[in-house]
Scaffold this motif. Structure first.
Motif, short mmCIF file in Angstrom:
data_model
loop_
_atom_site.label_atom_id
_atom_site.label_comp_id
_atom_site.label_asym_id
_atom_site.label_seq_id
_atom_site.Cartn_x
_atom_site.Cartn_y
_atom_site.Cartn_z
N ARG A 27 -1.78 4.89 7.96
CA ARG A 27 -2.47 6.07 8.61
C ARG A 27 -3.27 5.42 9.98
O ARG A 27 -3.41 6.08 10.76
N ASP A 48 -0.45 13.70 9.20
CA ASP A 48 0.48 13.63 8.06
C ASP A 48 2.03 13.82 8.38
O ASP A 48 2.26 14.56 9.23
N PRO A 56 2.04 18.48 4.01
CA PRO A 56 0.84 19.44 3.70
C PRO A 56 1.06 20.60 3.66
O PRO A 56 2.00 21.27 4.24
N LYS A 60 -3.05 9.15 0.14
CA LYS A 60 -3.47 10.13 1.15
C LYS A 60 -4.41 9.37 2.30
O LYS A 60 -4.36 9.80 3.37
N GLN A 61 -5.28 8.60 2.00
CA GLN A 61 -6.06 7.79 2.59
C GLN A 61 -5.64 6.85 3.29
O GLN A 61 -6.03 6.64 4.79
N HIS A 78 0.15 7.96 5.82
CA HIS A 78 0.64 9.28 6.20
C HIS A 78 1.76 10.03 5.44
O HIS A 78 2.24 11.10 5.71
N ASP A 81 2.17 16.31 -3.03
CA ASP A 81 2.84 17.26 -2.07
C ASP A 81 3.85 17.89 -3.04
O ASP A 81 4.81 18.55 -2.39
#
Length: 338
Positions: free
Chosen positions: A74, A80, A92, A259-260, A263, A293
């Motif tokens: 990221r 994302d 997302p 997620k952190q 992406h 997701d």
């Protein structure tokens, strides 16, 4: 290293930066964004001299990327990623369901399953033509005949195909038959296979290895992306621990760190993660609540007669009940089941 261009940078200025990176014997990865383009740099074993790039017209700033997985990080790609297939979009605000039997057993069963999925709003079918099995005496899949069945069923129903690629010898055939190419748990660090699918024109579903750390998993994704295929979907399918109450330990705690740090979208496979059909619905709902997701889930018209993984497969009625509960849960979470 990440080169961030000005919002008003022209295509010619972007191409000049790309050419300058290539002249340094490095690989440029242009990433157009909503307001500006960024260009990732890979291939450097030491620090890149910023002076040669930051003076070029259109360059706003250079940002050093600290993670070993550059393209999956990221840090390099803040927004994302949405991964598209002809049938749907994974990313997302959505919750993508991929369902079907472990193996292609015959055309009638696959067609029946695909028609059932279509009737219930599920757009992607999972089924293996080639099956990696722990025992050499177990059903190994139908091979090319299975791929042909999947292709015909897709043509008749419009439901997309997700199927596993096990070796480079069958890469062309699988790429032609699949809408999304699955790399299984045992092949997460099969680097020659990862390099092959990095050249594919289809998205890649990358399952986590049986004992892989998060960094090892993201580095496997990096192999695919470094070759030019940026359409990677991660899939948590359980890791091996000392627990004996389920087939594997489904690690839903990995979703927030993914997620952190990355992406890339992440799906969850509660079928392999638990190995027991009674546990699958609860863990599927938990995956949605945890921020995944989507799901990769095994269903079968008659699980007790399945040629592989019947114990962890839902029948059609149980799957319909699960879909109802997922849709109820998705609404307050602001997610759309697709």
């Amino acid at each position: 290293m990440l080169v961030v261009m000005h919002s008003h940078a022209s295509p010619e200025q972007i191409e000049r930066v790309v050419a300058a990176i290539r002249q340094m014997n490095l690989a440029p990865h242009p990433m157009p964004g909503a307001t500006r383009t960024a260009i990732g740099i890979t291939g450097n074993l030491s620090a890149v001299d910023p002076n040669s790039l930051e003076v070029l017209p259109g360059v706003l700033e250079l940002i050093r990327v600290t993670k070993p997985y550059k393209l999956a990080s990221r840090e390099m790609h803040a927004a994302d990623t949405y991964v598209k297939s002809p049938q749907t979009v994974i990313g997302p605000k959505t919750f993508t369901i991929i369902a079907g039997p472990c193996s292609v057993e015959n055309e009638e069963m696959i067609l029946r399953t695909a028609e059932f999925l279509r009737e219930n709003g599920v757009r992607l079918l999972r089924a293996g033509a080639f099956k990696p099995r722990s025992s050499p005496y177990s059903f190994q899949g139908m091979g090319q005949e299975g791929l042909d069945i999947l292709a015909r069923v897709r043509e008749r129903t419009g439901v997309g195909v997700v199927t596993e690629l096990m070796d480079t010898d069958n890469a062309d055939a699988v790429e032609q038959a699949a809408d999304i190419i699955q790399i299984g748990t045992r092949n997460m660090q099969n680097f020659s296979l990862l390099k092959r699918v990095s050249l594919a024109a289809k998205p890649v579903l990358l399952k986590r290895g049986l004992a892989a750390t998060l960094e090892e998993w993201l580095m496997a994704a990096e192999y695919v992306m470094a070759g030019g295929n940026y359409n990677v979907v991660l899939c948590e399918r359980g890791v091996r621990t000392f627990s004996d109450h389920s087939r594997n330990t489904l690690d839903l705690s990995v979703i927030p760190p993914v997620k952190q740090l990355s992406h890339l979208p992440i799906l969850v496979d509660p079928s392999h993660g638990t190995g027991k059909r009674d546990y699958v619905p609860a863990m599927a709902r938990a995956a949605l609540a945890a921020g995944a997701d989507g799901l990769l889930i095994e269903i079968h018209p008659n699980p007790d007669r399945a040629m592989s993984d019947g114990a962890q497969s839902l029948d059609f009625l149980a799957f319909k009940d699960l879909l109802v509960s997922l849709r109820r849960l998705a609404e307050p979470l602001g997610r759309e089941i697709n």
